[in-house]
Design a protein around this motif. Structure first.
Motif, mmCIF file in Angstrom:
data_model
loop_
_atom_site.group_PDB
_atom_site.id
_atom_site.type_symbol
_atom_site.label_atom_id
_atom_site.label_comp_id
_atom_site.label_asym_id
_atom_site.label_seq_id
_atom_site.Cartn_x
_atom_site.Cartn_y
_atom_site.Cartn_z
ATOM 1 N N ALA A 276 0.817 -1.207 0.000
ATOM 2 C CA ALA A 276 0.000 0.000 0.000
ATOM 3 C C ALA A 276 0.856 1.265 0.000
ATOM 4 C CB ALA A 276 -0.928 -0.010 1.209
ATOM 5 N N GLY A 277 2.080 1.157 0.522
ATOM 6 C CA GLY A 277 2.950 2.330 0.571
ATOM 7 C C GLY A 277 3.254 2.878 -0.803
ATOM 8 N N ASP A 278 3.421 1.977 -1.794
ATOM 9 C CA ASP A 278 3.672 2.439 -3.162
ATOM 10 C C ASP A 278 2.486 3.222 -3.702
ATOM 11 O OD1 ASP A 278 6.103 1.254 -3.092
ATOM 12 O OD2 ASP A 278 5.573 -0.459 -4.344
ATOM 13 N N ALA A 279 1.273 2.747 -3.380
ATOM 14 C CA ALA A 279 0.071 3.447 -3.842
ATOM 15 C C ALA A 279 -0.024 4.821 -3.195
ATOM 16 C CB ALA A 279 -1.178 2.621 -3.519
ATOM 17 N N ALA A 280 0.320 4.904 -1.916
ATOM 18 C CA ALA A 280 0.275 6.196 -1.220
ATOM 19 C C ALA A 280 1.277 7.175 -1.832
ATOM 20 C CB ALA A 280 0.560 6.003 0.261
ATOM 21 N N LEU A 281 2.472 6.675 -2.175
ATOM 22 C CA LEU A 281 3.478 7.543 -2.805
ATOM 23 C C LEU A 281 2.981 8.037 -4.163
ATOM 24 C CD1 LEU A 281 6.778 5.597 -1.984
ATOM 25 C CD2 LEU A 281 6.031 7.781 -1.020
ATOM 26 N N ALA A 282 2.339 7.152 -4.917
ATOM 27 C CA ALA A 282 1.820 7.554 -6.232
ATOM 28 C C ALA A 282 0.731 8.606 -6.083
ATOM 29 C CB ALA A 282 1.281 6.328 -6.965
ATOM 30 N N ALA A 283 -0.140 8.419 -5.096
ATOM 31 C CA ALA A 283 -1.219 9.382 -4.870
ATOM 32 C C ALA A 283 -0.652 10.738 -4.466
ATOM 33 C CB ALA A 283 -2.165 8.863 -3.795
ATOM 34 N N GLN A 284 0.355 10.739 -3.606
ATOM 35 C CA GLN A 284 0.952 12.002 -3.189
ATOM 36 C C GLN A 284 1.665 12.681 -4.347
ATOM 37 O OE1 GLN A 284 0.568 13.498 -0.055
ATOM 38 N NE2 GLN A 284 1.341 15.181 -1.315
ATOM 39 N N ARG A 285 2.261 11.874 -5.223
ATOM 40 C CA ARG A 285 2.921 12.437 -6.410
ATOM 41 C C ARG A 285 1.892 13.134 -7.304
ATOM 42 N NH1 ARG A 285 5.441 8.203 -7.750
ATOM 43 N NH2 ARG A 285 4.073 7.391 -9.389
ATOM 44 N N VAL A 286 0.723 12.528 -7.446
ATOM 45 C CA VAL A 286 -0.337 13.154 -8.237
ATOM 46 C C VAL A 286 -0.772 14.469 -7.606
ATOM 47 C CG1 VAL A 286 -2.761 12.936 -8.928
ATOM 48 C CG2 VAL A 286 -1.184 11.013 -9.248
ATOM 49 N N GLY B 98 -8.437 17.566 -1.525
ATOM 50 C CA GLY B 98 -6.999 17.768 -1.575
ATOM 51 C C GLY B 98 -6.228 16.701 -0.828
ATOM 52 N N ASN B 99 -6.756 15.474 -0.757
ATOM 53 C CA ASN B 99 -6.098 14.388 -0.045
ATOM 54 C C ASN B 99 -6.442 13.064 -0.710
ATOM 55 O OD1 ASN B 99 -8.522 13.072 1.553
ATOM 56 N ND2 ASN B 99 -8.756 15.298 1.710
ATOM 57 N N TYR B 100 -5.876 11.966 -0.182
ATOM 58 C CA TYR B 100 -6.212 10.645 -0.700
ATOM 59 C C TYR B 100 -6.722 9.774 0.438
ATOM 60 C CZ TYR B 100 -1.513 9.355 1.024
ATOM 61 O OH TYR B 100 -0.423 9.153 1.803
#
Length: 602
Positions: free
Chosen positions: A271-281, A334-336
């Motif tokens: 899930a950490g990879d998904a969180a990083l991708a979301a923050q990058r977006v 403004g968040n995920y």
């Protein structure tokens, strides 16, 4: 250049459902939809055979024919049927699949449809229908050309190769159009589903994970309303390009419709990879976007679902990501947000509440209550604030904060807000005619109402309709509204002020309080938020803040009103600081109109 309206035929035997569909379409300014409603299949087929129609909305539960037989009857009687979208009260996936296989472009479940979903379904159904028609026409044309050329040039093989190549290129272009978004060039929802399915199959074999991200742009409607659809399209193209540039190899980005994008991330280790991708977006979208000389700030709410934890089917994963995105919007934008089973339950409750609200508006279950605003020096009632209540049969009225947020998230706030304004003006005019000519009424405005096209004209029309003078109406706005597109806000506020309407800044002190906008905008009244009034004599900071707000209001020649007054200590303090006007439970809670008239005659 003007665009002809899209002609829609609705075959629906339930007048209430028909009115809801009509209401959803009437809320839209662009594009224009021309709706014709018939309540039986016979009249509907007659209309299709004799009138030009672009889209058919067909209820499968008609008295004279039901289920898929209704669909087959239409295709049998009208071979050249237009784009067809099925409406059904049944959330049955098997029936939905059979309906689409039988020739329908989409299948919508009553009670799960809002105006955005309806318009999106109509638009994408028409696009799919047009793409299929174009493919058929292209195939027919190319077949004819190949036959003609073969007959004429039976001996030259090279020319035949050219024709075949042209045909392949044309088919490839049409296939591309059928699977890609025309505006951004990104894959559309159909192609995205295929890519997620492939990613799931690969992840299953390799015991890895897949993340699905739904990305909803916040406040995009305001950009369209204020700058126009051309600028809105340019904004979406720039956003799509930025998102595309931020992807890793193997990631798939698509435009799923309107102001929403979707992202498939294969080969995730967790899930950490998904969180990083979301923050990058979020970081990419946080950068300023320049459109037609206007600096715009993109903001998004992102929902995330994971395979296999949240589901093993593409549709389940997409639905879970959509649910999480909606929760991210409710939580503050403004968040995920990651999907959880609790969110699914909350989404079901949210959908049920939305449907109940739409039915309540149609059934007339909303009522207005009125809370007096009092001169604490002599006890005279100066004005009243109109507050919405939902009066369910056999139950106590439900206060506005318990349900208004769902109306704000949907287009329901527009007809509901207009009803509130009209009802408050009508009631005040009735009281004025009864002898209370100096009484005023205050109505709260949402940002969605404020930014809708021709807002000032709508206000003027309601005043003319009810016979109420503009000077008797107060409109309450929030601080956050003043921070959005300040030039547009200033223009609208100035127009309202010139009409004679009093403008009040509600809940002052809870947002981004600033002397700059108090000086720039034509605000006439400040309302001190009840959280500060409640702290008078109890909290040192709150007491000092109330004193400062009153002094500032006097310095700017603004009227000041205290909200939430409940004790004599608060009254004495406010009077001593020069704030004579207040409302709160000390004087009265918000009451029905027939009770409020009694307050005027103590």
């Amino acid at each position: 250049m003007s665009t002809s309206p899209t002609k829609i035929l609705l075959i629906e035997d339930n007048p209430g459902d028909a009115r809801l569909i009509q209401c959803m379409l009437e809320q839209l300014q662009e594009p224009v939809y021309l709706l014709t409603w018939v309540d039986n299949l016979t009249d509907g087929i007659t209309h299709l055979q004799s009138q030009s129609t672009d889209v058919l909305l067909l209820d499968l539960g008609l008295p004279e024919s039901s289920g898929l037989a209704t669909l087959l009857t239409v295709f049998e009687r009208v071979p050249a049927v237009p784009t067809l979208v099925v409406l059904s009260g049944l959330s049955d996936e098997d029936i939905a699949v059979q309906a689409v296989q039988s020739g329908a472009q989409d299948y919508l479940v009553k009670g799960h449809v809002d105006s955005a979903l309806l318009v999106r379904a109509i638009r994408y159904s028409m696009e799919r229908s047009q793409a299929k028609q174009a493919l058929r026409q292209a195939n027919d044309d190319l077949e004819r050309r190949v036959l003609e050329r073969t007959a004429e040039l039976a001996a030259t093989i090279d020319a035949l190769h050219i024709e075949i190549s042209e045909r392949q290129q044309a088919e490839e272009r049409i296939r591309y159009m059928a699977h890609h978004d025309a505006l951004t060039g990104l894959p559309n929802r159909e192609l995205l589903e295929d890519r997620i399915t492939q990613a799931i199959a690969y992840a299953h074999r390799n015991r890895s994970q897949v993340a699905v991200l739904f990305i909803g742009l916040n406040y995009f409607k305001y950009i369209n309303d204020s700058l126009g659809h051309k600028s809105g399209d340019s904004f979406l193209q720039l956003v799509a390009a930025r998102l595309q540039a931020s992807l890793r190899e193997g990631d798939s980005l698509a435009r799923s419709g309107g102001a929403e994008f979707a992202l498939c991330l294969p080969l995730l280790s967790g899930a950490g990879d998904a969180a990083l991708a979301a923050q990058r977006v979020l970081d990419v979208l946080g950068q300023t976007v320049l459109v037609d000389g206007n600096e715009l700030h993109a903001s998004a709410s992102i929902g995330i679902s994971l395979y296999p934890g949240d589901g093993t089917d593409v549709h389940i994963l997409m639905r879970a990501a959509d649910t999480a995105m909606n929760h991210a919007k409710v939580r503050g934008r403004g968040n995920y947000e990651f999907f959880t089973p609790a969110l699914n339950q909350a989404a079901q409750q949210r959908l049920a509440l939305e449907n109940q609200l739409r039915q309540a508006l149609a059934k007339g279950e909303f009522v207005m209550h009125y809370q007096p605003q009092v001169d604490m020096g002599n006890g005279a009632i100066l004005s009243c604030e109109a507050l919405l209540r939902w009066h369910l049969p056999g139950a106590e009225p439900v206060s506005c904060p318990d349900f208004i947020w769902i109306a704000e998230e949907t287009d329901l706030i527009l007809p509901l807000g207009e009803w509130i304004l009209r009802e408050a003006c009508r009631q005040l005019k009735q009281w004025q005619d009864a002898g209370y000519s100096q009484l005023r009424v205050a109505v709260n405005l949402s940002a969605r109402q404020f930014y809708q096209p021709h807002f000032c004209e709508r206000i003027a029309a309601i005043l003319e309709e009810t016979g109420l003078s503009a000077s008797s109406l107060e409109l309450e706005i929030t601080e956050s509204l003043l921070l959005q597109r300040s030039d547009d806000v200033l223009d609208i506020l100035n127009r309202l002020c010139r009409m004679g309407i009093q403008l009040t800044l509600d809940d002052f002190g809870t947002g981004y309080s600033s002397l700059a906008y108090l000086q720039r905008f034509p605000i006439q009244v400040l309302k001190i938020d009840q959280s500060f009034v409640r702290g008078i004599g109890q909290d040192r900071n709150a007491t000092a803040l109330v004193t400062a707000i009153i002094a500032m209001a006097h310095g700017l020649d603004l009227k000041v009103v205290a909200e939430g007054v409940e004790t004599t200590q608060q009254i004495d303090f406010l009077l001593s600081r020069g704030c004579p006007d207040a409302q709160g439970f000390y004087f009265s809670k918000a009451v029905a109109a027939e009770v409020f008239i009694g307050l005027l005659n103590p």
